[in-house]
Design a protein around this motif. Sequence first.
Motif, PDB file in Angstrom:
ATOM      1  N   PHE A   1       6.879   1.597   4.924  1.00  0.00           N
ATOM      2  CA  PHE A   1       6.201   1.284   3.582  1.00  0.00           C
ATOM      3  C   PHE A   1       4.745   1.164   3.412  1.00  0.00           C
ATOM      4  O   PHE A   1       3.781   1.719   3.217  1.00  0.00           O
ATOM      5  CB  PHE A   1       6.951   0.577   2.534  1.00  0.00           C
ATOM      6  N   ILE A   2       4.330   0.033   4.426  1.00  0.00           N
ATOM      7  CA  ILE A   2       2.964  -0.358   4.583  1.00  0.00           C
ATOM      8  C   ILE A   2       2.211   0.589   5.440  1.00  0.00           C
ATOM      9  O   ILE A   2       0.962   1.086   5.151  1.00  0.00           O
ATOM     10  CB  ILE A   2       2.878  -1.765   5.676  1.00  0.00           C
ATOM     11  N   ALA A   3       3.025   1.069   6.416  1.00  0.00           N
ATOM     12  CA  ALA A   3       2.228   2.182   7.286  1.00  0.00           C
ATOM     13  C   ALA A   3       1.714   3.299   6.649  1.00  0.00           C
ATOM     14  O   ALA A   3       0.787   4.110   6.525  1.00  0.00           O
ATOM     15  CB  ALA A   3       3.140   2.447   8.442  1.00  0.00           C
ATOM     16  N   GLY A   4       2.823   3.888   5.746  1.00  0.00           N
ATOM     17  CA  GLY A   4       2.526   4.783   4.775  1.00  0.00           C
ATOM     18  C   GLY A   4       1.384   4.755   3.728  1.00  0.00           C
ATOM     19  O   GLY A   4       0.598   5.547   3.464  1.00  0.00           O
ATOM     20  N   ILE A   5       1.353   3.473   3.203  1.00  0.00           N
ATOM     21  CA  ILE A   5       0.321   3.324   2.196  1.00  0.00           C
ATOM     22  C   ILE A   5      -1.085   3.496   3.167  1.00  0.00           C
ATOM     23  O   ILE A   5      -2.075   3.776   2.670  1.00  0.00           O
ATOM     24  CB  ILE A   5       0.454   2.034   1.617  1.00  0.00           C
TER      25      ILE A   5
ATOM     26  N   SER B   1      -4.130   6.069   2.486  1.00  0.00           N
ATOM     27  CA  SER B   1      -5.501   5.602   2.270  1.00  0.00           C
ATOM     28  C   SER B   1      -6.558   6.328   3.157  1.00  0.00           C
ATOM     29  O   SER B   1      -7.628   6.796   2.776  1.00  0.00           O
ATOM     30  CB  SER B   1      -5.723   4.219   2.264  1.00  0.00           C
ATOM     31  N   LEU B   2      -6.084   6.198   4.440  1.00  0.00           N
ATOM     32  CA  LEU B   2      -6.856   7.262   5.479  1.00  0.00           C
ATOM     33  C   LEU B   2      -7.039   8.527   4.908  1.00  0.00           C
ATOM     34  O   LEU B   2      -8.190   9.217   5.155  1.00  0.00           O
ATOM     35  CB  LEU B   2      -6.356   7.184   6.792  1.00  0.00           C
ATOM     36  N   TYR B   3      -5.970   9.056   4.592  1.00  0.00           N
ATOM     37  CA  TYR B   3      -6.135  10.871   4.178  1.00  0.00           C
ATOM     38  C   TYR B   3      -6.859  10.731   2.940  1.00  0.00           C
ATOM     39  O   TYR B   3      -7.665  11.631   2.892  1.00  0.00           O
ATOM     40  CB  TYR B   3      -4.711  11.162   3.768  1.00  0.00           C
ATOM     41  N   GLN B   4      -6.861   9.839   1.818  1.00  0.00           N
ATOM     42  CA  GLN B   4      -7.667  10.009   0.843  1.00  0.00           C
ATOM     43  C   GLN B   4      -9.384   9.753   1.151  1.00  0.00           C
ATOM     44  O   GLN B   4      -9.969  10.585   0.735  1.00  0.00           O
ATOM     45  CB  GLN B   4      -7.419   8.963  -0.218  1.00  0.00           C
TER      46      GLN B   4
END
Length: 251
Positions: A17-21, A25-28
């Motif tokens: 979950f943390i890795a996904g967030i 954020s990097l993608y955004q």
Amino acid sequence: MDATALRWVLGIIGVVFIAGIYLYSLYQSKQRRQAAIKTFTHEEIESGFIEDEALRNELSNINAMLDEDINAKEINKIKINPGLESEPSVNFSHKTEIELPRLVCDLLPDHRIAHVLKPAGDRLLTAEELRNAFTHTGFQLNDESRYKLEENPIAQFQIFNLTAEGSFQQIDETQFTSQGLVCCINLSECAKPLDCYEIMLKKIDELVRILELKVYSQELDLLTLQHVTDIRKKLVGEIPTDQQGEPDSGE
């Protein structure tokens, strides 16, 4: 499932979950940077000059509103978030080498609004790219060899060459080059200063996109949202007496 296995499962889910967030954020961030218009250098964007990016957003808002023919009262309601402001830290490295046009300097400071548009570094603008940019943005060369929006009577501002003469007289010659542009409003001759300034900002934005320029105040400091806000306040509440006409206080 025993307690140990459950803890491992929950721990793995938490890590995922943390890795996904983090990845989202990097993608955004990547998407925002790809969508950003290159008004200022990537080094400045990386350095966090928030006012530059915010100014870009503000100019985009102006473009949208003017394209939709929103009236002056609605334009006056544009708000700038003071929380985005920070002190500017990038100015001309050699201010003494920059000479504003004499016609601009001859105007009293309270009777002029001038913004300087200049390429990064020492790059010179060529005659061809200037002619193409002016044609694309609707400017025409007038009898004084300065550029103006002849078909828009509200846009009473002119573009000068960044020289003492301020002239584009030889722009049709291949060898002509320019170190920058100066957009200037003579407030003592402008019928609708605020509307004129909003249109000037829109056109500055278009020229910045095409020619990859940076925008400075007439004091040769990097233009920020605070500069724009101060100018708007001046035009709303401190229009020169030449433009106010007879006082209507009952005298």
